[in-house]
Design a protein around this motif. Structure first.
Motif, PDB file in Angstrom:
ATOM      1  N   MET A 110       0.842  -1.203   0.000  1.00 19.97           N
ATOM      2  CA  MET A 110       0.000   0.000   0.000  1.00 19.97           C
ATOM      3  C   MET A 110       0.875   1.250   0.000  1.00 19.97           C
ATOM      4  N   GLY A 111       2.111   1.112  -0.451  1.00 16.90           N
ATOM      5  CA  GLY A 111       2.959   2.294  -0.615  1.00 16.90           C
ATOM      6  C   GLY A 111       2.373   3.193  -1.699  1.00 16.90           C
ATOM      7  N   THR A 112       2.901   4.388  -1.821  1.00 16.63           N
ATOM      8  CA  THR A 112       2.286   5.384  -2.705  1.00 16.63           C
ATOM      9  C   THR A 112       2.139   4.896  -4.140  1.00 16.63           C
ATOM     10  N   ALA A 113       3.214   4.355  -4.707  1.00 15.13           N
ATOM     11  CA  ALA A 113       3.165   3.948  -6.116  1.00 15.13           C
ATOM     12  C   ALA A 113       2.109   2.870  -6.332  1.00 15.13           C
ATOM     13  N   CYS A 114       1.999   1.958  -5.397  1.00 19.48           N
ATOM     14  CA  CYS A 114       1.011   0.884  -5.532  1.00 19.48           C
ATOM     15  C   CYS A 114      -0.397   1.403  -5.242  1.00 19.48           C
ATOM     16  N   GLY A 169       8.417  -0.004  -9.641  1.00 18.49           N
ATOM     17  CA  GLY A 169       8.266  -0.068 -11.096  1.00 18.49           C
ATOM     18  C   GLY A 169       7.262  -1.129 -11.514  1.00 18.49           C
ATOM     19  N   LEU A 170       6.981  -2.056 -10.601  1.00 19.91           N
ATOM     20  CA  LEU A 170       6.042  -3.141 -10.916  1.00 19.91           C
ATOM     21  C   LEU A 170       4.666  -2.896 -10.304  1.00 19.91           C
ATOM     22  N   ALA A 171       4.432  -1.710  -9.781  1.00 24.96           N
ATOM     23  CA  ALA A 171       3.191  -1.427  -9.039  1.00 24.96           C
ATOM     24  C   ALA A 171       1.952  -1.734  -9.887  1.00 24.96           C
ATOM     25  N   PRO A 172       0.907  -2.236  -9.247  1.00 21.32           N
ATOM     26  CA  PRO A 172       0.833  -2.588  -7.827  1.00 21.32           C
ATOM     27  C   PRO A 172       1.411  -3.980  -7.563  1.00 21.32           C
ATOM     28  N   VAL A 173       2.083  -4.084  -6.419  1.00 22.60           N
ATOM     29  CA  VAL A 173       2.842  -5.294  -6.093  1.00 22.60           C
ATOM     30  C   VAL A 173       2.155  -6.059  -4.959  1.00 22.60           C
ATOM     31  N   ILE A 174       2.123  -7.382  -5.117  1.00 25.85           N
ATOM     32  CA  ILE A 174       1.684  -8.230  -4.009  1.00 25.85           C
ATOM     33  C   ILE A 174       2.765  -9.294  -3.793  1.00 25.85           C
TER      34      ILE A 174
END
Ligand code: FES
Length: 183
Positions: A100-104, A145-150
């Motif tokens: 849930m960081g900004t980019a994601c 760079g891969l957002a959104p990431v899980i």
């Protein structure tokens, strides 16, 4: 808990490089270590970062942190088990951590969390009643760079959508069902 080591600062570390696994989440731990100049007093802060990145503190992580801070593993283990906000293992058989960081976040990470809630009835920090799936959220996992990431069972996955995440997890949970008894 074990007696606290007296040395306050560790000016050098012994590995001279990033974690051999190449997992980008170790960079987040490294960043926190550097921010605190590898001071042993930063142990709780470093463990927080590790838990946010990995969802829980498995033994491998405790060993890594202990080595980097030049602390006895027993001390790091003692601190991790002493504080209730640290968790040493996921409760569920499978884990899904949503960044849930900004980019994601701007790329709809919250919708992924909402879809997990709708499908499996679990909020971040919870485990399904059957013990199959634990869901957690984290701050930036270091792969913007891969957002959104899980991260599903330790595997970092990028450019997810609510649909791809749900289908992954459903497939995973289906295959983890017990085999029907023969006969
Ligand atoms: S904000 Fe999600 S990986 Fe950086």
């Amino acid at each position: 808990m074990a007696a606290r080591p007296t040395a306050k600062r560790s000016p050098r570390r012994d590995d001279g490089g990033e974690h051999p696994s190449g997992d980008p989440r170790f960079k987040l731990i490294d960043r926190t270590l550097k921010r605190f100049q590898y001071q042993q007093d930063a142990l709780i802060e470093v463990l927080h970062t590790a838990q946010e990145a990995f969802g829980f503190l498995e033994e491998d992580l405790l060993i890594y942190v202990a080595r980097q801070l030049k602390l006895p593993l027993s001390w790091v283990y003692g601190v991790a088990t002493f504080y209730h906000f640290f968790s040493l293992k996921p409760q569920g058989e499978h884990t899904c951590i949503v960044c849930m960081g900004t980019a994601c976040y701007v790329k709809r990470a919250a919708e992924i969390v909402a879809s997990l809630q709708a499908e499996f009835g679990v909020e971040p920090g919870q485990t399904t009643p059957d013990g199959k799936l634990s869901v957690a959220t984290a701050r930036c996992l270091g792969s913007c760079g891969l957002a959104p990431v899980i991260v599903v069972d330790g595997e970092v996955l990028g450019r997810e959508t609510p649909e791809t995440t749900l289908s992954r997890l459903k497939a995973l949970l289906d295959t983890s069902q017990p085999e029907p008894m023969a006969g």
